[in-house]
Design a protein around this motif. Sequence first.
Motif, PDB file in Angstrom:
ATOM      1  N   GLU A  15       0.742  -1.317  -0.049  1.00 20.63           N
ATOM      2  CA  GLU A  15      -0.004   0.138  -0.012  1.00 20.63           C
ATOM      3  C   GLU A  15       0.765   1.193  -0.028  1.00 20.63           C
ATOM      4  O   GLU A  15       0.602   2.288  -0.603  1.00 20.63           O
ATOM      5  N   ALA A  16       2.205   1.331   0.748  1.00 23.75           N
ATOM      6  CA  ALA A  16       2.968   2.422   0.754  1.00 23.75           C
ATOM      7  C   ALA A  16       3.448   2.548  -0.710  1.00 23.75           C
ATOM      8  O   ALA A  16       3.336   3.582  -1.111  1.00 23.75           O
ATOM      9  N   ARG A  17       3.901   1.634  -1.373  1.00 22.99           N
ATOM     10  CA  ARG A  17       4.456   1.588  -2.688  1.00 22.99           C
ATOM     11  C   ARG A  17       3.350   2.061  -3.602  1.00 22.99           C
ATOM     12  O   ARG A  17       3.736   2.857  -4.644  1.00 22.99           O
ATOM     13  N   LEU A  18       2.020   1.759  -3.442  1.00 22.69           N
ATOM     14  CA  LEU A  18       1.212   2.123  -4.226  1.00 22.69           C
ATOM     15  C   LEU A  18       0.726   3.447  -4.254  1.00 22.69           C
ATOM     16  O   LEU A  18       0.359   4.151  -5.362  1.00 22.69           O
ATOM     17  N   ARG A  19       1.050   3.915  -3.035  1.00 17.11           N
ATOM     18  CA  ARG A  19       0.813   5.646  -3.170  1.00 17.11           C
ATOM     19  C   ARG A  19       2.004   6.236  -4.051  1.00 17.11           C
ATOM     20  O   ARG A  19       1.549   7.340  -4.690  1.00 17.11           O
ATOM     21  N   ASP A  20       3.047   5.644  -4.067  1.00 20.94           N
ATOM     22  CA  ASP A  20       4.090   6.050  -5.093  1.00 20.94           C
ATOM     23  C   ASP A  20       3.586   5.922  -6.465  1.00 20.94           C
ATOM     24  O   ASP A  20       3.972   6.807  -7.123  1.00 20.94           O
ATOM     25  N   HIS A  22       0.753   5.964  -7.783  1.00 24.41           N
ATOM     26  CA  HIS A  22      -0.506   6.687  -8.023  1.00 24.41           C
ATOM     27  C   HIS A  22      -0.104   8.292  -8.028  1.00 24.41           C
ATOM     28  O   HIS A  22      -0.434   9.054  -8.847  1.00 24.41           O
ATOM     29  N   GLY A  23       1.155   8.621  -7.348  1.00 26.65           N
ATOM     30  CA  GLY A  23       1.913   9.811  -7.321  1.00 26.65           C
ATOM     31  C   GLY A  23       2.569  10.338  -8.393  1.00 26.65           C
ATOM     32  O   GLY A  23       2.823  11.436  -8.941  1.00 26.65           O
ATOM     33  N   GLU A  41      13.137  -2.440  -9.459  1.00 24.33           N
ATOM     34  CA  GLU A  41      12.889  -2.873  -7.974  1.00 24.33           C
ATOM     35  C   GLU A  41      11.550  -3.881  -8.249  1.00 24.33           C
ATOM     36  O   GLU A  41      10.573  -3.490  -8.492  1.00 24.33           O
ATOM     37  N   PRO A  42      11.905  -4.892  -7.345  1.00 25.50           N
ATOM     38  CA  PRO A  42      10.606  -5.873  -7.365  1.00 25.50           C
ATOM     39  C   PRO A  42       9.405  -5.438  -6.731  1.00 25.50           C
ATOM     40  O   PRO A  42       8.188  -5.576  -7.278  1.00 25.50           O
ATOM     41  N   LEU A  43       9.804  -4.717  -5.419  1.00 27.55           N
ATOM     42  CA  LEU A  43       8.463  -4.038  -5.214  1.00 27.55           C
ATOM     43  C   LEU A  43       7.864  -2.989  -5.849  1.00 27.55           C
ATOM     44  O   LEU A  43       6.691  -2.820  -5.826  1.00 27.55           O
ATOM     45  N   ASP A  44       8.495  -2.176  -6.531  1.00 26.76           N
ATOM     46  CA  ASP A  44       7.903  -1.348  -7.606  1.00 26.76           C
ATOM     47  C   ASP A  44       6.982  -2.283  -8.680  1.00 26.76           C
ATOM     48  O   ASP A  44       6.164  -1.835  -9.284  1.00 26.76           O
ATOM     49  N   VAL A  45       7.643  -3.203  -9.056  1.00 25.72           N
ATOM     50  CA  VAL A  45       6.976  -4.124 -10.149  1.00 25.72           C
ATOM     51  C   VAL A  45       5.630  -4.617  -9.407  1.00 25.72           C
ATOM     52  O   VAL A  45       4.563  -4.427 -10.063  1.00 25.72           O
ATOM     53  N   LEU A  46       5.654  -5.149  -8.007  1.00 23.63           N
ATOM     54  CA  LEU A  46       4.432  -5.785  -7.713  1.00 23.63           C
ATOM     55  C   LEU A  46       3.421  -4.339  -7.348  1.00 23.63           C
ATOM     56  O   LEU A  46       2.119  -4.825  -7.772  1.00 23.63           O
ATOM     57  N   ALA A  47       3.825  -3.407  -7.043  1.00 25.15           N
ATOM     58  CA  ALA A  47       2.956  -2.180  -6.787  1.00 25.15           C
ATOM     59  C   ALA A  47       2.167  -1.718  -7.844  1.00 25.15           C
ATOM     60  O   ALA A  47       1.271  -1.371  -8.271  1.00 25.15           O
ATOM     61  N   ALA A  48       3.278  -1.761  -9.026  1.00 22.31           N
ATOM     62  CA  ALA A  48       2.685  -1.011 -10.565  1.00 22.31           C
ATOM     63  C   ALA A  48       1.625  -2.201 -11.241  1.00 22.31           C
ATOM     64  O   ALA A  48       0.801  -1.818 -11.571  1.00 22.31           O
ATOM     65  N   VAL A  49       2.112  -3.527 -10.855  1.00 22.15           N
ATOM     66  CA  VAL A  49       1.157  -4.382 -11.599  1.00 22.15           C
ATOM     67  C   VAL A  49      -0.256  -4.327 -10.877  1.00 22.15           C
ATOM     68  O   VAL A  49      -1.174  -4.263 -11.433  1.00 22.15           O
TER      69      VAL A  49
END
Length: 435
Positions: A15-20, A22-23, A41-49
Amino acid sequence: MLTINREEVGQAGIEARLRDVHGLVPLAGMQGKRAAVCLREPLDVLAAVQALRSADISVLLMHGDTPLAAASTAAADAGCELLLWGSLQDSRRIRPTAGVPEADDGRGGSEEPSLLQYSSGTTGGPKLIRRAWTDVDLEIAAYNDALGEAAECRPVVLAPVSHSYGLICGVLAAMKRGIAPSVVTNANPKFALKVIEETPAHLVYGVPLLFHVMTGLGGRFNRVISSGAPLPGPLFETLRARSAHVMQQYGCTEAGCISVARSMRAGSDLGELLGSWHLEGEAGQASKEEPAEIVVARGLDGRRIATGDLGYAEDGHLFYAARMDDVINVGGLKVFPLEVEERIAAFPGVKEAVVYRGVHPVMGESVRAKVVWSPSGAVGVPSPQGLADDLRAWCREGLPAYKVPASIDLVDSLPRTTTGKISRRYIEQTERGGH
């Protein structure tokens, strides 16, 4: 050095990376369109997907190491209008290539929000594949059911999340079970072993090459699961001695995961088919000596996929024999590379081997091999020619004459695709002066 631990992959971290996302990423006006994800970054991949899917945007998943120019071309050719490359701070609008064909999902019809991927192209040019997210959800449910007791383990994901094996099976399926995995992106196998040791009830997601390296370092495991290529026989035996449970899964870009072997009988054991998939054609009646193409169909919608792999069924398990395009025809007799590779791999000091098709002036095709050899565990250090002769003699002792490689070359490493698969096609083309 980067390890995404279970707290970061958990809901709060996502959820924290999801805010990134959307911003930083321009999602306005993208509903019903396509976006490419090529992030480091894998966490960026997961949040973006997750963000793109929730916005009804189809996602083209690309390897994070793809150069910008190549990523831009591939994304445009796939009909994408947005490219997330490198980091979330570097997203950009792009113009789709004119006349982009619809991605193949095997069913046709209008596009619903989907996961897009290019096939590996190991035996032909890459093909754009589309799988609706509803199909991915069905795969995850069937996959979690198929894991059995392993579903309670904590995944340690060594496979990249830019590919469906790591993303869907390693991460998304675990999160659906309420378990947040550790995703290891450090290339140092010693670091990966440390993470594994610190996760006692673990299930390690990797590919044969990684397991080969880690067993060479003395690694021991609770549960391992391999995919991408069948486990070579000697590596399977080593893993079985070093692990409480050795598992393997099989699939393809068009279908996702097709089968899981919870209790393997051999390195070629692909296990039992998932969910509503069932075998069609001749593979169900085939044998190890005469395998047939693995064709699967799904009872839910009648979807049928010809995998291009040869295999056979035995006591409810599916077994792998070879890629159809890799079978070598020696004077009318079929040679399956895996059988020859396993014989070579059993020779002391052999680290890896690949068997492929060569050209013979009389027979038409011949058996050739490339071998990575290390003196560790071998007696003496023979010359390259002497070792090649010893290897051919070893093959003659265990194989029919027509399966013995006509030539064996010693090399430092074997050519691989970005997913870690050995590319026989590339080797054959290189030796023939092709591209």
